[in-house]
Design a protein around this motif. Structure first.
Motif, short mmCIF file in Angstrom:
data_model
loop_
_atom_site.label_atom_id
_atom_site.label_comp_id
_atom_site.label_asym_id
_atom_site.label_seq_id
_atom_site.Cartn_x
_atom_site.Cartn_y
_atom_site.Cartn_z
N UNK A 361 97.36 -14.09 -22.60
CA UNK A 361 97.10 -15.52 -22.86
C UNK A 361 98.19 -16.44 -22.30
N UNK A 362 99.37 -15.88 -22.02
CA UNK A 362 100.46 -16.71 -21.49
C UNK A 362 100.31 -16.98 -19.99
N UNK A 363 99.39 -16.26 -19.36
CA UNK A 363 99.20 -16.42 -17.92
C UNK A 363 97.94 -17.21 -17.64
N UNK A 364 98.09 -18.23 -16.82
CA UNK A 364 96.98 -19.14 -16.57
C UNK A 364 95.77 -18.43 -15.97
N UNK A 365 96.04 -17.42 -15.15
CA UNK A 365 94.93 -16.70 -14.49
C UNK A 365 93.93 -16.16 -15.48
N UNK A 366 94.42 -15.70 -16.65
CA UNK A 366 93.54 -15.04 -17.61
C UNK A 366 92.99 -15.98 -18.68
N UNK A 367 93.21 -17.28 -18.51
CA UNK A 367 92.68 -18.25 -19.48
C UNK A 367 91.15 -18.27 -19.41
N UNK A 368 90.50 -17.94 -20.52
CA UNK A 368 89.02 -17.92 -20.60
C UNK A 368 88.43 -17.15 -19.42
N UNK A 369 88.96 -15.97 -19.19
CA UNK A 369 88.72 -15.20 -17.96
C UNK A 369 87.70 -14.07 -18.11
N UNK A 370 87.74 -13.36 -19.25
CA UNK A 370 86.96 -12.13 -19.37
C UNK A 370 85.57 -12.39 -19.94
N UNK A 371 84.57 -11.84 -19.25
CA UNK A 371 83.17 -12.00 -19.68
C UNK A 371 82.81 -11.01 -20.79
N UNK A 372 83.41 -9.82 -20.73
CA UNK A 372 83.20 -8.80 -21.76
C UNK A 372 84.57 -8.27 -22.18
N UNK A 373 84.80 -8.17 -23.48
CA UNK A 373 86.03 -7.57 -23.99
C UNK A 373 85.63 -6.44 -24.94
N UNK A 374 86.18 -5.26 -24.68
CA UNK A 374 85.84 -4.07 -25.47
C UNK A 374 87.09 -3.53 -26.16
N UNK A 375 86.98 -3.29 -27.46
CA UNK A 375 88.06 -2.66 -28.23
C UNK A 375 87.55 -1.34 -28.81
N UNK A 376 88.34 -0.28 -28.66
CA UNK A 376 88.01 0.98 -29.32
C UNK A 376 88.36 0.87 -30.80
N UNK A 377 87.85 1.82 -31.57
CA UNK A 377 88.12 1.82 -33.02
C UNK A 377 89.63 1.93 -33.29
N UNK A 378 90.34 2.68 -32.46
CA UNK A 378 91.76 2.89 -32.70
C UNK A 378 92.61 1.68 -32.30
N UNK A 379 92.04 0.75 -31.54
CA UNK A 379 92.82 -0.40 -31.05
C UNK A 379 92.37 -1.73 -31.63
N UNK A 380 91.40 -1.70 -32.56
CA UNK A 380 90.85 -2.96 -33.05
C UNK A 380 91.91 -3.80 -33.78
N UNK A 381 92.96 -3.13 -34.29
CA UNK A 381 94.03 -3.89 -34.95
C UNK A 381 94.74 -4.83 -33.99
N UNK A 382 94.57 -4.61 -32.67
CA UNK A 382 95.21 -5.50 -31.69
C UNK A 382 94.38 -6.75 -31.42
N UNK A 383 93.17 -6.78 -31.96
CA UNK A 383 92.31 -7.95 -31.79
C UNK A 383 92.83 -9.08 -32.67
N UNK A 384 93.22 -10.19 -32.04
CA UNK A 384 93.79 -11.30 -32.81
C UNK A 384 93.36 -12.63 -32.24
#
Length: 449
Positions: A361-384
């Protein structure tokens, strides 16, 4: 002996996912997610390339896709690169059927055959050169490690070299490493382990709709770590790509122990072997499936590899397809380099640093950039909350649920699904009513303000 450690079954490193391959651009009930220009998909902790391959297969010829991959460890990144490399092997050097068998053997077997070990070492040698020469030479579009840190690329090179020449001072026998995990997991139930394996299969996996997983094959995998035995041969050489280090506390600090620390309960059949569009593969006779999860894995991976060939620089005709299935006898596989791999029209796969999610999020390139975001069950805690900043306005968020993590009971599984919805809500996402939310994945869209 203790009652065992139930939570140890899933392991602490994800060598494969806990859900079937999914076309991530086809997450709606009535409509697909279609993007003008290049679709950008972010995978967080997917563990293997199943979603990448399945999503590529679902693309129209004119569509392009860029997949961005974040994993928790360089050991998983190394495996992802290995499996993608095998998938991209040119048909001139290896026919589709043989490539499928090689891929699944490396993917799901703790021990491999001597010819598979040779292929693994050849690929590791090429990947080691690739990650160390990345700055001097252009990377293969589907094996792009240029955005990793220097120390991460050094770590990858070290991992690949350990596959080529394992430490001879104390070689790890996979059979012992696997048995150690089974003993730790079952505890006092170890002496009746076949009964435990049978219970997990019939009362858990079969009850969850995985009846196609064959009892004989599943128990063989639970006992020895062999999921795919497709050819006559001796499977007794340690699959180095499934070894990793795990830190254990000891007096005075931590010590790293090398061994097998992945899943020993749910199985690698989940990724490619429990779903198929070919209804003939799901026929039953006297209440029993006539095929197995191994058969379905072979059919699915073979079809995915055929779809890769169709996106090659110049799509092959049916005649050349037949010729490709019979590789030239003059082609030496050892001479195949990373430059000889299939180049896919409009497809890129880029690996990001393990700690990059909160930095995007700190990089302008990735601002509102991804069309699909996938989190595995083991990484969902990183979703913020910061995830919303990198999600396109019409993005779709897909989260893997805990259905196939067998050490959880029904109440824990339901509690996990509720927790995922709560985390997504705090990150300003809401359930997508038209999305294919089920008990395997939950699908969300940005909240409408």
């Amino acid at each position: 002996m203790s009652a065992g450690r139930a939570s140890e079954g899933a392991g602490c490193i994800s060598w494969w996912g806990f859900s079937p391959a999914r076309d991530l651009l086809n997450t709606g009930e009535k409509s697909s997610v279609r993007v003008e220009g290049e679709a950008n998909v972010l995978l967080v902790g997917s563990g293997d390339p199943r979603h990448i391959l399945k999503t590529i297969a679902g693309l129209q010829n004119t569509e392009s896709l860029h997949v961005w991959v974040i994993e928790n460890s360089m050991e998983v990144v190394a495996r992802q690169l290995l499996l993608l490399y095998l998938a991209l092997m040119p048909p001139e050097s290896m026919g589709n059927n043989e490539k499928t068998e090689l891929f699944l053997e490396v993917f799901g077997n703790s021990d491999i055959r001597s010819q598979t070990e040779e292929a693994l070492k050849c690929v590791a040698s090429q990947l080691s050169l690739s990650v160390t020469e990345t700055l001097e030479k252009e990377a293969h579009p589907c094996l792009n490690t240029t955005l990793l840190k220097f120390k991460e690329r050094d770590e990858l090179a070290r991992i690949f070299k350990s596959w080529i020449k394992p430490q001879s001072s104390a070689p790890i026998l996979m059979s012992k490493a696997w048995d150690y995990r089974v003993r730790q997991h079952l505890g006092s139930r170890y002496d009746s382990k076949k009964g435990c394996f049978d219970w997990d299969l019939t009362m858990k996996l079969h009850e969850k709709g995985c009846g196609v997983i064959n009892k004989q094959q599943y128990i063989r995998w639970r006992e020895r770590g062999l999921a795919f035995e497709m050819r006559e041969g001796v499977y007794q050489i340690t699959n180095q790509s499934l070894l990793s280090s795990r830190a254990f506390r000891q007096k005075g600090g931590k010590v790293a122990v090398r061994g097998y620390w992945g899943d020993i309960v749910s199985s690698p059949y989940l990724s490619f072997g429990i779903e198929t569009d070919d209804k003939d593969l799901l026929k039953t006779q006297n209440g029993q499936y006539t095929t197995t999860a191994q058969d379905i894995s072979l059919a699915n991976v073979n079809a995915l590899f055929q779809s890769l060939s169709s996106r090659r620089g110049c799509p092959a005709s049916s005649q050349s397809d037949r010729e490709a299935e019979e590789p030239s006898p003059h082609t030496d596989r050892k001479s195949v380099t990373i430059n000889d791999l299939i180049h896919l029209n409009g497809i890129s796969v880029t690996f990001l640093s393990t700690d990059s999610l909160h930095k995007l999020p700190q990089k302008e390139k990735y601002s509102h950039f991804f069309n699909i975001i996938y989190f595995s069950a083991s990484c969902v805690y990183q979703l913020g909350p910061m995830t919303r900043q990198i999600a396109a306005p019409d993005a779709v968020l897909v989260v893997e649920l805990a259905k196939y993590i067998l050490d959880l009971n029904k109440e824990q599984e339901a509690g996990f699904a509720e927790k995922v919805t709560s985390i997504a809500h705090e990150a300003e996402f809401e359930p997508w009513q038209e999305g294919k939310s089920d008990d395997v994945h939950a699908v969300f869209i940005p909240q409408r303000k």
